[in-house]
Design an enzyme around this catalytic site. Structure first.
Site, short mmCIF file in Angstrom:
data_model
loop_
_atom_site.label_atom_id
_atom_site.label_comp_id
_atom_site.label_asym_id
_atom_site.label_seq_id
_atom_site.Cartn_x
_atom_site.Cartn_y
_atom_site.Cartn_z
CG ASP A 185 -9.66 -0.60 4.19
OD1 ASP A 185 -9.25 -0.81 3.02
OD2 ASP A 185 -9.04 -0.92 5.22
CE LYS A 209 -3.84 -2.53 1.96
NZ LYS A 209 -4.60 -3.01 3.11
CD GLN A 213 -3.66 -4.72 6.25
OE1 GLN A 213 -3.58 -3.73 5.53
NE2 GLN A 213 -4.23 -5.84 5.83
#
Ligand code: NAP
Length: 291
Positions: free
Chosen positions: A119, A52, A96
């Site tokens: 997200d 990322k 995460q």
């Protein structure tokens, strides 16, 4: 059979994003900034977050990595989320997953400002997506729909069977695939589905998001079906430096010859997931979702 090249499409999208970032900067705009919170040292999570950060650099975004050890408290994480929510330089951020067991993941997800939830996991974004309002859509479903569009795959009136009903893949994907712009008739299958073989065989578009290597065999796939393989299970391998390789949910060697289109693993859905996070971050930076 046409091999759907997610890697190639993702590179095209990356180039488009890089160009938009260049223009933003030339016009005096702000550099898009993605932050990531990583807890612990899980190998998979470390790899995903490293990708990322690398992707951000490749398109000209700013990125920040915030690391914590496994013993971080929920309170500390919530305090950091509050700080990132209020940091005007940060356009979007992710935490995460998975998190250690002593931390309530849902609490963490719900603490993120929906406007920065790139997200797309916050219930506000999920709800907005369901009723067709602008929202951040979770990266994997977002990427799969983009792949289908860019390959001009006929979807209207087709039977779409999705195997898997997770909150990050199967369930949001079922909503997107039934939206008016796509118009498939969706069946969501799962571990309690009866006659799964027959259900899958009925699919014009079959999407496997199970996490069980080579689960989908040729007797489950109709001739000419479109097959999208989301599965990425790490299996031991003596042929790679890392000691493992990724296996999809579809038995590619026997299914591919029956399909009209199929995604490989790796090189199919995975790169599209990565690039979709960049797209969401750009949407956040340019205030395209809620403003
Ligand atoms: P998950 O949360 O574990 O969900 C798996 C789903 O598969 C569940 O709904 C489960 O049903 C269903 N399932 C399991 N065994 C089954 C069986 N024998 N028959 C029918 N359905 C079955 O997994 P996920 O997070 O959605 O991920 C799925 C896979 O996609 C994993 O391999 C993951 O690594 C991969 N993935 C890849 C990407 C990418 O970018 N390529 C992104 C995300 C995930 P129940 O609900 O009944 O338990």
């Amino acid at each position: 059979m046409i091999l759907i090249d997610g890697k190639k499409v993702s590179l095209e999208i990356k180039a488009e994003i890089a160009e938009q970032v260049k223009q933003l900067k030339e016009n005096g705009g702000k550099t898009p900034h993605l932050a990531a919170i990583l807890v612990g040292h899980d190998g998979g999570s470390e790899t995903y977050v490293a990708y990322k950060i690398k992707d951000c650099e490749a398109v000209g975004f700013k990125s920040t990595l915030v690391r914590y050890e496994d013993d971080v408290t929920q309170q500390e994480l919530l305090a950091k989320i509050d700080e990132l929510n209020n940091d005007t330089d940060v356009d979007g951020f992710i935490v995460q997953l998975p998190l250690p067991k002593h931390i309530d993941e849902q609490k963490i997800i719900e603490a993120i400002d929906p406007k920065k939830d790139v997200d797309g996991f916050h219930p506000e974004n999920v709800g907005r997506m369901v009723i067709g309002l602008p929202s951040f859509v979770s990266a994997t479903p977002f990427g799969i729909v983009e792949l289908i569009k860019r390959y001009n795959i006929e979807t209207s009136g087709k039977n779409c069977v999705i195997v898997g009903r997770s909150n990050i893949v199967g369930r949001p994907l079922s909503v997107l695939m039934s939206q008016k712009a796509i118009n498939t008739t969706v069946t969501v299958a799962h571990s309690r589905t009866k006659n799964l073989k027959e259900v899958c065989y009925n699919a014009d578009i079959l999407i496997a998001a199970i996490g069980s290597p080579e689960f989908v065999t040729s007797d489950m796939v109709k001739d000419g079906a479109v097959v999208i393989d989301v599965g990425t299970t790490r299996v031991p391998s003596s042929e790679t430096k890392s000691g493992f390789r990724l296996k999809g949910d579809v038995k590619f060697s026997e299914v591919a010859e029956k399909c009209s289109y199929i995604t490989p693993v790796p090189g199919g859905v995975g790169p599209m997931t990565r690039v979709s996070l960049l797209k969401n971050t750009l949407l956040a930076a340019t205030r395209k979702i809620y403003y």
